[in-house]
Write a protein that holds these residues in place. Sequence first.
Motif, mmCIF file in Angstrom:
data_model
loop_
_atom_site.group_PDB
_atom_site.id
_atom_site.type_symbol
_atom_site.label_atom_id
_atom_site.label_comp_id
_atom_site.label_asym_id
_atom_site.label_seq_id
_atom_site.Cartn_x
_atom_site.Cartn_y
_atom_site.Cartn_z
ATOM 1 N N ARG A 1 7.285 -7.980 1.949
ATOM 2 C CA ARG A 1 8.497 -7.521 2.643
ATOM 3 C C ARG A 1 9.635 -7.281 1.661
ATOM 4 O O ARG A 1 10.374 -6.301 1.759
ATOM 5 N N GLY A 2 9.776 -8.192 0.713
ATOM 6 C CA GLY A 2 10.899 -8.099 -0.200
ATOM 7 C C GLY A 2 10.786 -6.965 -1.193
ATOM 8 O O GLY A 2 11.752 -6.239 -1.431
ATOM 9 N N VAL A 3 9.603 -6.779 -1.752
ATOM 10 C CA VAL A 3 9.466 -5.848 -2.861
ATOM 11 C C VAL A 3 9.446 -4.386 -2.424
ATOM 12 O O VAL A 3 9.799 -3.502 -3.204
ATOM 13 N N VAL B 1 0.845 -1.195 0.000
ATOM 14 C CA VAL B 1 0.000 0.000 0.000
ATOM 15 C C VAL B 1 0.880 1.245 0.000
ATOM 16 O O VAL B 1 2.088 1.168 0.245
ATOM 17 N N ARG B 2 0.273 2.391 -0.254
ATOM 18 C CA ARG B 2 1.006 3.648 -0.151
ATOM 19 C C ARG B 2 1.495 3.822 1.290
ATOM 20 O O ARG B 2 0.846 3.394 2.244
ATOM 21 N N ARG B 3 2.657 4.441 1.439
ATOM 22 C CA ARG B 3 3.226 4.639 2.769
ATOM 23 C C ARG B 3 2.224 5.366 3.664
ATOM 24 O O ARG B 3 1.616 6.353 3.278
ATOM 25 N N GLY B 4 2.048 4.819 4.883
ATOM 26 C CA GLY B 4 1.064 5.353 5.815
ATOM 27 C C GLY B 4 -0.282 4.668 5.711
ATOM 28 O O GLY B 4 -1.166 4.901 6.543
ATOM 29 N N ASN B 5 -0.451 3.834 4.664
ATOM 30 C CA ASN B 5 -1.697 3.085 4.449
ATOM 31 C C ASN B 5 -2.922 3.999 4.609
ATOM 32 O O ASN B 5 -3.751 3.812 5.501
ATOM 33 N N GLY C 1 3.293 -4.424 -9.666
ATOM 34 C CA GLY C 1 2.268 -4.041 -8.704
ATOM 35 C C GLY C 1 2.719 -2.901 -7.812
ATOM 36 O O GLY C 1 1.946 -1.978 -7.509
ATOM 37 N N LEU C 2 3.963 -2.964 -7.377
ATOM 38 C CA LEU C 2 4.525 -1.893 -6.555
ATOM 39 C C LEU C 2 4.508 -0.578 -7.325
ATOM 40 O O LEU C 2 4.126 0.469 -6.782
ATOM 41 N N ASN C 3 4.903 -0.625 -8.585
ATOM 42 C CA ASN C 3 4.897 0.581 -9.397
ATOM 43 C C ASN C 3 3.495 1.172 -9.508
ATOM 44 O O ASN C 3 3.321 2.400 -9.476
ATOM 45 N N ALA C 4 2.490 0.295 -9.629
ATOM 46 C CA ALA C 4 1.107 0.756 -9.742
ATOM 47 C C ALA C 4 0.633 1.414 -8.445
ATOM 48 O O ALA C 4 -0.093 2.408 -8.467
ATOM 49 N N VAL C 5 1.042 0.844 -7.314
ATOM 50 C CA VAL C 5 0.676 1.440 -6.020
ATOM 51 C C VAL C 5 1.376 2.782 -5.850
ATOM 52 O O VAL C 5 0.768 3.777 -5.451
ATOM 53 N N LYS D 1 7.889 5.165 -1.205
ATOM 54 C CA LYS D 1 6.487 5.567 -1.353
ATOM 55 C C LYS D 1 5.488 4.504 -0.901
ATOM 56 O O LYS D 1 4.301 4.797 -0.757
ATOM 57 N N ALA D 2 5.966 3.286 -0.677
ATOM 58 C CA ALA D 2 5.048 2.194 -0.343
ATOM 59 C C ALA D 2 5.560 1.399 0.848
ATOM 60 O O ALA D 2 6.737 1.463 1.215
ATOM 61 N N GLU D 3 4.668 0.637 1.442
ATOM 62 C CA GLU D 3 5.015 -0.229 2.567
ATOM 63 C C GLU D 3 4.164 -1.491 2.482
ATOM 64 O O GLU D 3 3.196 -1.567 1.714
ATOM 65 N N ALA D 4 4.537 -2.496 3.269
ATOM 66 C CA ALA D 4 3.775 -3.743 3.331
ATOM 67 C C ALA D 4 3.006 -3.789 4.644
ATOM 68 O O ALA D 4 3.525 -3.415 5.693
ATOM 69 N N THR D 5 1.763 -4.252 4.575
ATOM 70 C CA THR D 5 0.957 -4.374 5.787
ATOM 71 C C THR D 5 1.409 -5.592 6.589
ATOM 72 O O THR D 5 2.157 -6.440 6.103
#
Length: 300
Positions: free
Chosen positions: A220-222, A148-152, A200-204, A228-232
Amino acid sequence: MAPPPGNDSGSTTRPSIRRRSLLLGTAALGAAGALGAAGCAKVPSGDTLARLRSQGTVRLGIAGEAPYGYIDEQGEFTGEAVELAKVIFKRLGVPKVQPSPTDFSSLIPGLQSQQFDVVSAGMYINKERCAQVVFADPEYQMLDSFIVRRGNPKNLHSYQDVVEAKAKIATGAGYAEIDYAVAAGIPRGEIAIFQDPVAGLNAVESGRVDVFAGTALTGRGVVRKSTKAEATKPFAPLVDGKKKVDGGGFAFRLGDAELRDAFNVEIHRMKKSGELFRILRPFGFTEAEMTTMTAEELCA
């Protein structure tokens, strides 16, 4: 497995970390069936483990994907499956592992037609596959996670959250997450499909979608180098009201149950001693992904 049609994958400058579907695609099942009959006819009689010991080499089918089996920056084959196979087969009296990369959908047909002696590529153990191969007990279990975008900003932590927020969701071609999203009430036609988690990361990051669904390991890896993005946090998707936890393991031909059993003995010893986790840890696995599940449970 024949993945469903996907969107433009976008940039692939980062290493791809992909995980395949809970279910085999229709085309792959057809190919497996066709090759399976031929493969059964070609299976040599006798003890497979004895043959491998005599040869000194075992052919390992992989899908060429990190972190399971891939070529590293030095041009060497590595990955959790490759390194684990090296240890176990050496203990079984087979000193050399010969990794052979192929398309994921070709792994089971290739195993059945004698191109490989064993395959492992982050392959989930499920009822459909268990009708075609015999699995060792899983070396890991896996939960889902969202990129998701950083900060979800939309507070997305489950597929149900995606439904309630009317968020735009994406996942990978052939991923089990497609079925999980549909089970939560998201129309299949509204799920964007990308070639891999990097796309997918690029799209987010660009805001084209709100969430990319994949495994916790993938997430976690990607996002590791993303600003700009983080993993939940990892979570178990709900299917028919029950939490779904998947497990992945090595697959053998239906006639090689004895070889599978010998492999299982070593897997269980390594689980008990902690050695299994020590091998998987450098590839991003955590203690939460270690498991006591069995192939029998996952095949039911």
